[in-house]
Motif scaffolding. Structure first.
Motif, PDB file in Angstrom:
ATOM      1  N   PHE A 420     -49.103  77.315  21.311  1.00 27.22           N
ATOM      2  CA  PHE A 420     -50.110  76.267  21.427  1.00 27.22           C
ATOM      3  C   PHE A 420     -51.403  76.826  22.007  1.00 27.22           C
ATOM      4  CE2 PHE A 420     -46.217  73.633  21.502  1.00 27.22           C
ATOM      5  CZ  PHE A 420     -46.547  72.749  20.483  1.00 27.22           C
ATOM      6  N   PHE A 421     -52.517  76.478  21.347  1.00 26.40           N
ATOM      7  CA  PHE A 421     -53.834  76.926  21.792  1.00 26.40           C
ATOM      8  C   PHE A 421     -54.706  75.784  22.305  1.00 26.40           C
ATOM      9  CE2 PHE A 421     -53.465  80.452  18.385  1.00 26.40           C
ATOM     10  CZ  PHE A 421     -52.678  81.203  19.241  1.00 26.40           C
ATOM     11  N   SER A 422     -54.402  74.537  21.907  1.00 31.36           N
ATOM     12  CA  SER A 422     -55.267  73.424  22.298  1.00 31.36           C
ATOM     13  C   SER A 422     -54.478  72.125  22.344  1.00 31.36           C
ATOM     14  CB  SER A 422     -56.437  73.276  21.325  1.00 31.36           C
ATOM     15  OG  SER A 422     -57.352  72.284  21.763  1.00 31.36           O
ATOM     16  N   ALA A 446     -51.437  68.168  19.990  1.00 24.50           N
ATOM     17  CA  ALA A 446     -51.454  69.590  20.337  1.00 24.50           C
ATOM     18  C   ALA A 446     -51.283  70.415  19.072  1.00 24.50           C
ATOM     19  CB  ALA A 446     -50.355  69.913  21.342  1.00 24.50           C
ATOM     20  N   GLY A 447     -51.882  71.590  19.066  1.00 21.66           N
ATOM     21  CA  GLY A 447     -51.768  72.464  17.909  1.00 21.66           C
ATOM     22  C   GLY A 447     -52.013  73.902  18.287  1.00 21.66           C
ATOM     23  N   LEU A 477     -58.858  71.079  19.470  1.00 22.79           N
ATOM     24  CA  LEU A 477     -58.661  69.673  19.110  1.00 22.79           C
ATOM     25  C   LEU A 477     -59.549  68.825  20.007  1.00 22.79           C
ATOM     26  CD1 LEU A 477     -54.742  69.434  18.954  1.00 22.79           C
ATOM     27  CD2 LEU A 477     -56.287  70.063  17.115  1.00 22.79           C
ATOM     28  N   ARG A 478     -60.145  67.784  19.447  1.00 21.58           N
ATOM     29  CA  ARG A 478     -60.984  66.900  20.249  1.00 21.58           C
ATOM     30  C   ARG A 478     -60.983  65.499  19.637  1.00 21.58           C
ATOM     31  NH1 ARG A 478     -61.586  68.094  24.483  1.00 21.58           N
ATOM     32  NH2 ARG A 478     -62.986  69.871  24.337  1.00 21.58           N
ATOM     33  N   THR A 489     -60.451  68.583  14.392  1.00 25.69           N
ATOM     34  CA  THR A 489     -59.676  69.813  14.544  1.00 25.69           C
ATOM     35  C   THR A 489     -60.529  71.000  14.100  1.00 25.69           C
ATOM     36  OG1 THR A 489     -58.747  69.641  12.304  1.00 25.69           O
ATOM     37  CG2 THR A 489     -57.502  68.619  14.102  1.00 25.69           C
ATOM     38  N   GLY A 490     -60.479  72.083  14.877  1.00 26.17           N
ATOM     39  CA  GLY A 490     -61.139  73.325  14.498  1.00 26.17           C
ATOM     40  C   GLY A 490     -60.084  74.380  14.243  1.00 26.17           C
TER      41      GLY A 490
END
Length: 733
Positions: A420-422, A446-447, A477-478, A489-490
């Motif tokens: 998980f990064f964000s 989360a992703g 993620l925002r 999502t980026g």
């Protein structure tokens, strides 16, 4: 003489003169008029069903002012539209919920604006026309059951007219509504444009008479020939295409009459990086092989790391905020620096002490794991906007929910093979069925490495869904803070995508719709949405710069957007073949207008004005210069991706460094007369690494602080490291 009897003046002993008598008569006439007006008012009150007195009786909380009423119950009063006085009802500026069920309303009063109205119950009426509700743009929930004449077309009209409508008759409709607003409307627009290009053109010359004839002809043709969707919505289709056709014609004449030069956004050419630069700008994100996805119950296990109290190193604040001499000057219409400073909350500095150091993301709960990197953390939102003590953290294959006060890991969620990064919190509506009103609930998204977004309802300990964003890893993620079901999502395929994740029902059914794609020239690292209007803007901190996008969802806008402009900073002038400052690895709003951002390899944090920057004209390369207000001195490090965080309520900025220190800035002493020296502002306090002690092995060296989070009241500060440690600081009296 005015009055007489047998030619004799009527003067009694009470009137010594004619003037006195005239004064007496005038007084009586005035009194008669007052009585007459009182009688008319009484008659009016007897005929009017809605009066100020009634509204105060039916409203809550109990108050003497209409402006303070938040809930109003006007059900079963036999009301018609003519019984609802717009002027009187317009005073209900704080009204949030209104019950008009069980009346005889055929339409809603036109032009009645209630800016805070979120819930409206029109059940059991005789509604025929819903277009009169267009002024209620803040509505989120509408009850319209038992209205015999309301059709599917009327439902579609409501979804189009009310941009924030999320619940209809107790059911979540966000996905359907956004399909109607964007997908359905885009298909109609395509057909309208095709018909125009095939059979019509603007007259030469363009005159008002010719345009009026053309408009009526074109609109009639559109209503007859443009068809889309089932027959049950044909009335909606005709209504919508007529509006769109007139708007399309206006846009053609506006474009034809406009002679202004429009500059084209040109992406900045990337400066080639050396092999060393390429390596150091890539986060260490290793594959893991671990157990199956599982939600792990709360545990009281705490790692054997004990924070050692180290006196915080305080550095005196000079009291003057400075900015580089090459800052951008504001234009005549821009907000002055003085006004910007007044927007900052005047609060007192806080004192913090280390409370917990946790090692809760270890691979297979191995206490010797000091290699798992932790990437993102965020506090759970509270319904009453107060502070929160529950923070979500992610890193490795797991997500943790931690109680900051006790240091207890309340919940833990693990995914096989994920890293998980964000993560991001939001509040969406949860339908309960049975006609009950939908209730807000907090969800966590989360992703990471696998390109999937996981959706979790922590309160019920349920991971209720997932959807694929990309074949590449996700970087950020925002959620949109104004519309909780909109998720940005980026990803590492250089794209930012806007999704509508809708709400959920009692069995956790949900639907995801892709609404918009923003093309980037590099990986997005942070996404920021301005706290206030204009709300269709997005700032993306990327590997190759800070990009600005227009995210307005409109039929004419299409579903793909390129960069609107690139925001540049003064430090770019110092670049050469060995130095590249374009990577923006920290970004957050401090106030509604002041932005804090950080460029990789630069030892200062910029404070700049969003409104002043946005008001500038782009140059030929599509660049605008950041309207820099000040610089804050920060660590001199070559480690990337050390993100900053802000606490607007307490006027604080916090950013960690590569030695475990937390640099804190209390931004309240900004003075415009001190903007001249060109020296960076010193930090309010540098919190030293608490040096936790490993059992039998002594203190640990300070790691890099990848991410920090602050609760809204600044009761707790959480910092994540690249060595599998979560540090919790608490405010002291």
């Amino acid at each position: 003489m005015i009055l007489s009897t047998q030619n004799q003046p009527i003067l009694t002993k009470n009137f010594k003169s004619l003037d006195a008598y005239k004064y007496f008569v005038a007084g009586w006439v005035k009194q008669v008029l007052v009585w007459q007006e009182s009688i008319l008012c009484l008659e009016r009150e007897m005929t009017e069903k809605i009066t100020e007195k009634l509204l105060l009786e039916k409203g809550s909380p109990k108050t003497k002012r209409l402006e303070d009423i938040k809930t109003l119950k006007l059900s079963k009063l036999g009301l018609k539209c003519s019984d609802l006085p717009v002027k009187l009802l317009s005073r209900l500026q704080s009204l949030e919920r209104c019950d008009l069920s069980g009346n005889r309303l055929q339409e809603f009063p036109k032009n009645l604006e209630l800016p805070k109205l979120r819930f409206l119950d029109l059940s059991d009426n005789q509604m025929e026309d819903v277009t009169s509700m267009a002024s209620l743009c803040s509505l989120e929930e509408v009850m319209m059951e038992d209205n015999l004449y309301i059709t599917v077309s009327d439902n579609y009209k409501l979804m189009t007219l009310l941009p924030n409508l999320r619940s209809y008759n107790g059911k979540d409709i966000t996905s359907t509504a956004n399909h109607v607003r964007f997908v359905f409307t885009e298909n109609l627009r395509t057909r309208i444009v095709a018909l125009w290009e095939k059979s019509y053109s603007l007259p030469v010359p363009v005159t008002s008479n010719k345009m009026a004839v053309l408009e009526e002809d074109f609109v009639n043709a559109v209503r007859k020939q443009v068809k889309y969707g089932p027959n049950s919505v044909s009335d909606f289709t005709k209504w919508k295409v007529e509006i769109m056709a007139r708007e399309y014609l206006r846009s053609l004449t506006e474009e034809d009459s406009s002679n202004e030069e429009v500059s084209t956004t040109i992406k900045r050419k990337e400066t080639p990086l050396s092999t060393y630069s390429d390596v150091r700008l890539i986060p260490r994100k290793k594959s893991r092989s671990d157990p199956e996805d599982a939600v792990i119950p709360a545990t009281r296990r705490q790692c054997s790391l004990v924070p050692r109290r180290v006196p915080a190193k305080k550095e005196a604040v000079s009291g003057c905020l400075t900015t580089p001499v090459n800052r951008v000057k504001s234009g005549p219409k821009n907000e002055s620096n003085d006004d910007l400073i007044k927007s900052i909350n005047k609060t007192q500095p806080v004192r913090l002490q280390p409370l917990h150091v946790l090692q809760c993301h270890s691979k297979q709960d191995n206490s010797e794991d000091f290699s798992t990197q932790l990437w993102a953390c965020a506090f759970q939102p509270q319904q009453d906007s107060s502070g929160s003590r529950i923070v979500a953290t992610c890193g490795g294959d797991s997500l943790c929910l931690i109680d900051c006060e006790t240091g207890m890991v309340m919940k833990k969620y693990k995914v096989t093979g994920e890293e998980f990064f964000s993560l991001a919190w939001s509040t969406v509506l949860m339908s309960r069925g049975g006609g009950a009103s939908a209730q807000p609930c907090n969800i966590l998204a989360a992703g990471g490495k696998r390109g999937l977004v996981k959706l979790i309802h922590p309160r019920c300990n349920v991971a209720y869904g997932e959807f694929r964003v990309s074949r590449r890893a996700l970087s950020i993620l925002r959620f949109n803070h104004r519309q909780g079901n909109f998720l940005f999502t980026g990803s590492y395929d250089n794209k930012i995508v806007l999704w509508d994740i809708g709400g959920i029902d009692s069995t956790y059914n949900f639907k995801v719709v892709q609404l918009l794609t923003l093309e980037s020239s590099s990986t997005p690292l942070h996404i920021c949405l301005p706290p206030t209007k204009p709300d269709a803007q997005l700032l993306a901190a990327c590997e190759d710069g800070l990009h600005w996008y227009n995210t307005q969802l409109a039929p004419k806008g299409g579903t793909k957007r390129s960069i609107e402009a690139e925001v540049t900073f003064p430090v770019y002038k110092n670049e050469d073949k060995d130095l590249n400052y374009h990577t923006v690895d920290g970004l957050a709003f401090l106030t509604d207008d002041i932005v804090a951002s950080k460029n990789f390899s630069y030892s200062c944090i910029y404070l700049w004005s969003w409104s002043q920057t946005r008001s500038q004209r782009r140059d030929k390369n599509g660049h605008v210069r950041a309207a820099v207000l000040a610089e804050l001195r920060w660590a001199n490090t070559e480690i990337p991706y050390l993100a900053l965080s802000t606490c607007p309520g307490r006027s604080y900025i916090v950013c960690g460094d590569n030695e475990g220190k937390l640099w804190t800035y209390h931004i309240t002493k900004l003075q415009t007369d001190n903007f001249q020296t060109g020296k960076p502002i010193e930090p309010t306090e540098v919190l030293q690494w608490p040096a936790p002690v490993r059992q039998g092995l002594g203190p640990l060296e300070g790691p890099s602080i990848n991410s920090v989070a602050i609760d809204p009241e600044f009761q707790y500060l959480v910092a994540l490291s690249d060595k599998n440690m979560v540090m919790v600081w608490k405010r002291t009296p």
